[in-house]
Scaffold this motif. Structure first.
Motif, short mmCIF file in Angstrom:
data_model
loop_
_atom_site.label_atom_id
_atom_site.label_comp_id
_atom_site.label_asym_id
_atom_site.label_seq_id
_atom_site.Cartn_x
_atom_site.Cartn_y
_atom_site.Cartn_z
N ALA A 126 0.85 -1.15 -0.10
CA ALA A 126 0.11 -0.01 0.17
C ALA A 126 0.96 1.20 0.00
O ALA A 126 0.76 2.10 -0.62
CB ALA A 126 -1.00 -0.02 1.12
N GLY A 127 1.99 1.29 0.72
CA GLY A 127 2.79 2.39 0.68
C GLY A 127 3.41 2.57 -0.62
O GLY A 127 3.75 3.88 -1.15
N SER A 128 3.84 1.51 -1.22
CA SER A 128 4.62 1.72 -2.35
C SER A 128 3.33 2.17 -3.72
O SER A 128 3.67 2.80 -4.49
CB SER A 128 5.31 0.51 -2.87
OG SER A 128 4.10 -0.63 -3.09
N ILE A 132 15.86 9.07 -2.16
CA ILE A 132 16.19 7.77 -2.52
C ILE A 132 16.82 7.27 -1.28
O ILE A 132 16.54 6.00 -0.94
CB ILE A 132 17.24 7.70 -3.72
CG1 ILE A 132 16.44 7.89 -4.81
CG2 ILE A 132 17.72 6.41 -3.84
CD1 ILE A 132 17.22 8.15 -6.16
N ALA A 133 17.83 7.87 -0.72
CA ALA A 133 18.32 7.51 0.59
C ALA A 133 17.34 7.36 1.76
O ALA A 133 17.46 6.32 2.45
CB ALA A 133 19.51 8.51 0.96
N GLY A 134 16.38 8.26 1.80
CA GLY A 134 15.04 7.95 2.73
C GLY A 134 14.45 6.72 2.35
O GLY A 134 14.13 5.97 3.42
N ALA A 184 14.22 3.41 4.99
CA ALA A 184 12.92 2.92 5.36
C ALA A 184 12.75 1.52 5.10
O ALA A 184 12.14 0.88 5.99
CB ALA A 184 11.84 3.91 4.80
N GLY A 185 13.07 1.10 4.07
CA GLY A 185 12.97 -0.40 3.65
C GLY A 185 13.66 -1.16 4.44
O GLY A 185 13.51 -2.19 4.88
N LEU A 201 14.14 -4.79 9.22
CA LEU A 201 14.61 -5.39 10.30
C LEU A 201 13.47 -5.48 11.53
O LEU A 201 13.75 -6.70 12.27
CB LEU A 201 15.65 -4.29 10.96
CG LEU A 201 17.12 -4.41 10.44
CD1 LEU A 201 17.88 -2.89 10.80
CD2 LEU A 201 17.78 -5.64 10.19
N ILE A 202 12.66 -4.63 11.38
CA ILE A 202 11.61 -4.55 12.02
C ILE A 202 10.60 -5.93 12.08
O ILE A 202 10.14 -6.64 12.90
CB ILE A 202 10.61 -3.42 12.44
CG1 ILE A 202 11.59 -2.19 12.98
CG2 ILE A 202 9.39 -3.61 13.16
CD1 ILE A 202 11.03 -0.77 12.90
N GLY A 203 10.24 -5.87 10.80
CA GLY A 203 9.65 -7.40 10.24
C GLY A 203 10.17 -8.43 10.49
O GLY A 203 9.34 -9.48 11.11
#
Length: 112
Positions: free
Chosen positions: A15-17, A51-53, A57-58, A63-65
């Motif tokens: 959804a974010g993409s 792009i760096a952001g 974020a990815g 890591l969290i997932g």
């Protein structure tokens, strides 16, 4: 529970993409009103930060997932190891014959 969390994370990523704003297309004719030897005009929109952001974020989301799916790495405490499998072997044992009430020997598996 893990499948549910993983599905929610996957849906949020998709959804974010999909909902992320896309840049505008710029159709230009290079060199139409200039001298042909000048070469094409280069437009720098300074998108390196975006792009760096996105990459950061990815990585953080991954890591969290991963931590959620793996249970946070801490586990649920100590669990005793499973008991060893039973010791088994084969023996010749007498078995009664069903047809003539006689006896014969058969190899049978015997376990503790």
């Amino acid at each position: 529970m893990k499948k549910t969390i993983l599905t929610v994370l996957l849906a949020a990523t998709v959804a974010g993409s999909v909902l992320a704003p896309a840049g505008f297309a710029q159709a230009q004719e290079y060199g139409r009103y200039r001298d042909w030897n000048d070469g094409p005009r280069r437009h720098h929109h300074h998108n390196g930060g975006a792009i760096a952001g996105g990459v950061a974020a990815g990585l953080i989301g991954g890591l969290i997932g991963g931590a959620i799916v793996n249970g946070g790495g801490g586990g649920y405490g100590y669990a005793a190891p499973p008991p060893p499998p039973p010791r088994c072997w084969t023996e010749s044992r007498p078995v009664q014959n069903e047809y003539d009430d006689g006896w014969h020997y058969e190899r049978m598996r015997v376990c503790d």
